[in-house]
Design a protein around this motif. Structure first.
Motif, PDB file in Angstrom:
ATOM      1  N   ASP A  40     -17.575  30.968  -7.648  1.00 11.19           N
ATOM      2  CA  ASP A  40     -18.166  32.018  -6.835  1.00 11.19           C
ATOM      3  C   ASP A  40     -18.202  33.323  -7.637  1.00 11.19           C
ATOM      4  O   ASP A  40     -17.175  33.975  -7.832  1.00 11.19           O
ATOM      5  CB  ASP A  40     -17.361  32.202  -5.545  1.00 11.19           C
ATOM      6  CG  ASP A  40     -17.975  33.208  -4.596  1.00 11.19           C
ATOM      7  OD1 ASP A  40     -18.921  33.939  -4.990  1.00 11.19           O
ATOM      8  OD2 ASP A  40     -17.523  33.274  -3.441  1.00 11.19           O
ATOM      9  N   PHE A  42     -19.376  36.182  -6.883  1.00 11.20           N
ATOM     10  CA  PHE A  42     -19.024  37.388  -6.121  1.00 11.20           C
ATOM     11  C   PHE A  42     -17.533  37.670  -6.217  1.00 11.20           C
ATOM     12  O   PHE A  42     -17.119  38.803  -6.435  1.00 11.20           O
ATOM     13  CB  PHE A  42     -19.426  37.241  -4.646  1.00 11.20           C
ATOM     14  CG  PHE A  42     -20.909  37.178  -4.436  1.00 11.20           C
ATOM     15  CD1 PHE A  42     -21.701  38.298  -4.587  1.00 11.20           C
ATOM     16  CD2 PHE A  42     -21.516  35.982  -4.084  1.00 11.20           C
ATOM     17  CE1 PHE A  42     -23.076  38.245  -4.395  1.00 11.20           C
ATOM     18  CE2 PHE A  42     -22.876  35.913  -3.884  1.00 11.20           C
ATOM     19  CZ  PHE A  42     -23.670  37.041  -4.040  1.00 11.20           C
ATOM     20  N   ASN A  52     -22.312  43.632  -6.743  1.00  7.00           N
ATOM     21  CA  ASN A  52     -22.510  42.644  -5.686  1.00  7.00           C
ATOM     22  C   ASN A  52     -24.011  42.408  -5.468  1.00  7.00           C
ATOM     23  O   ASN A  52     -24.466  41.259  -5.383  1.00  7.00           O
ATOM     24  CB  ASN A  52     -21.832  43.137  -4.401  1.00  7.00           C
ATOM     25  CG  ASN A  52     -21.414  42.020  -3.498  1.00  7.00           C
ATOM     26  OD1 ASN A  52     -21.277  40.881  -3.910  1.00  7.00           O
ATOM     27  ND2 ASN A  52     -21.202  42.353  -2.238  1.00  7.00           N
ATOM     28  N   ALA A  53     -24.785  43.489  -5.415  1.00 12.16           N
ATOM     29  CA  ALA A  53     -26.236  43.382  -5.233  1.00 12.16           C
ATOM     30  C   ALA A  53     -26.891  42.720  -6.448  1.00 12.16           C
ATOM     31  O   ALA A  53     -27.801  41.893  -6.302  1.00 12.16           O
ATOM     32  CB  ALA A  53     -26.836  44.763  -4.983  1.00 12.16           C
ATOM     33  N   ARG A  56     -26.271  39.017  -6.317  1.00 11.02           N
ATOM     34  CA  ARG A  56     -27.126  38.415  -5.290  1.00 11.02           C
ATOM     35  C   ARG A  56     -28.542  38.205  -5.839  1.00 11.02           C
ATOM     36  O   ARG A  56     -29.138  37.145  -5.684  1.00 11.02           O
ATOM     37  CB  ARG A  56     -27.165  39.300  -4.033  1.00 11.02           C
ATOM     38  CG  ARG A  56     -27.867  38.664  -2.862  1.00 11.02           C
ATOM     39  CD  ARG A  56     -27.823  39.464  -1.595  1.00 11.02           C
ATOM     40  NE  ARG A  56     -26.688  39.753  -0.802  1.00 11.02           N
ATOM     41  CZ  ARG A  56     -25.372  39.628  -0.937  1.00 11.02           C
ATOM     42  NH1 ARG A  56     -24.906  39.173  -1.905  1.00 11.02           N
ATOM     43  NH2 ARG A  56     -24.467  39.953  -0.114  1.00 11.02           N
ATOM     44  N   SER A  57     -29.072  39.216  -6.518  1.00  9.84           N
ATOM     45  CA  SER A  57     -30.406  39.115  -7.125  1.00  9.84           C
ATOM     46  C   SER A  57     -30.449  38.029  -8.194  1.00  9.84           C
ATOM     47  O   SER A  57     -31.433  37.307  -8.330  1.00  9.84           O
ATOM     48  CB  SER A  57     -30.812  40.449  -7.749  1.00  9.84           C
ATOM     49  OG  SER A  57     -30.924  41.442  -6.783  1.00  9.84           O
ATOM     50  N   TYR A  59     -28.566  35.309  -8.322  1.00 12.93           N
ATOM     51  CA  TYR A  59     -28.589  34.003  -7.652  1.00 12.93           C
ATOM     52  C   TYR A  59     -30.010  33.634  -7.245  1.00 12.93           C
ATOM     53  O   TYR A  59     -30.442  32.487  -7.415  1.00 12.93           O
ATOM     54  CB  TYR A  59     -27.678  34.003  -6.411  1.00 12.93           C
ATOM     55  CG  TYR A  59     -26.252  33.573  -6.670  1.00 12.93           C
ATOM     56  CD1 TYR A  59     -25.940  32.259  -7.003  1.00 12.93           C
ATOM     57  CD2 TYR A  59     -25.202  34.474  -6.561  1.00 12.93           C
ATOM     58  CE1 TYR A  59     -24.631  31.853  -7.223  1.00 12.93           C
ATOM     59  CE2 TYR A  59     -23.880  34.080  -6.776  1.00 12.93           C
ATOM     60  CZ  TYR A  59     -23.604  32.771  -7.104  1.00 12.93           C
ATOM     61  OH  TYR A  59     -22.312  32.366  -7.324  1.00 12.93           O
ATOM     62  N   VAL A  60     -30.756  34.597  -6.724  1.00 11.99           N
ATOM     63  CA  VAL A  60     -32.137  34.345  -6.299  1.00 11.99           C
ATOM     64  C   VAL A  60     -33.005  34.012  -7.513  1.00 11.99           C
ATOM     65  O   VAL A  60     -33.761  33.029  -7.503  1.00 11.99           O
ATOM     66  CB  VAL A  60     -32.709  35.555  -5.516  1.00 11.99           C
ATOM     67  CG1 VAL A  60     -34.195  35.389  -5.261  1.00 11.99           C
ATOM     68  CG2 VAL A  60     -31.949  35.743  -4.207  1.00 11.99           C
TER      69      VAL A  60
END
Length: 175
Positions: A40, A42, A52-53, A56-57, A59-60
């Motif tokens: 993980d 994060f 964190n952002a 997330r980006s 991962y996308v």
């Protein structure tokens, strides 16, 4: 003899990784955690809301990796190039836009591990295409494109040896 050559390859890969800046090393390890689903990201890598952002980006953006691994073109035909190089360029552009990878060598190191040895011949093209995009600041564009050596850009062949060193996060206490 095979064990000796494997050990030599691993040591060479470790030395190459050690030659990268600390921020590049951190980004490569984080990217491998995300791209290979090792842990993980994060929990391990996010130190603040901005990271964190960014994770997330990432991962996308990295959702394409599985498709890319399965669709690496083989041979000299032009049939599968468009779908592969287009997706690879988009993912590579994401990574280069993060401004954590400073040269082709660190890019190649990361993507050999994310996609496998079969992707090696395609990496200079994807790197050049992504680095030349207008989303990359002009001064960075110049620096990145100049980091691709003539030898890498014009290589007549590529090794099919699988990467053997996959750097990981190590807790300070464990180190």
């Amino acid at each position: 003899m095979a064990a000796t050559s494997t050990a030599s390859l691993t040591i060479a890969e470790m030395r190459e990784f050690a030659s990268f800046e600390a921020a590049e090393q951190r980004y490569i390890r984080r990217s491998l955690d995300i791209g290979l689903g090792r842990q993980d990201a994060f929990k391990v890598w996010a130190r603040n809301a901005a990271e964190n952002a960014a994770i997330r980006s990432q991962y996308v953006a990295y959702q394409e990796l599985k498709t890319l691994r399965e669709s690496t073109p083989v041979g000299t035909g032009f049939d599968a190039i468009e779908g592969f190089i287009g997706k690879l360029t988009r993912v590579a552009a994401f990574d280069l836009a993060q401004e954590r990878l400073e040269c082709f060598s660190s890019f190649r190191f990361l993507y050999e591990r994310l996609l496998g040895a079969d992707a090696r011949p395609w990496l200079p093209s994807a790197f050049c295409a992504a680095a030349a995009l207008p989303q990359i600041r002009p001064d960075r564009r110049k620096m990145l494109l100049q980091s691709l050596s003539e030898a890498a850009a014009t290589a007549p062949g590529w090794s099919d040896a699988k990467p053997s060193f996959f750097p990981e996060f190590i807790e300070k206490e464990a180190a």
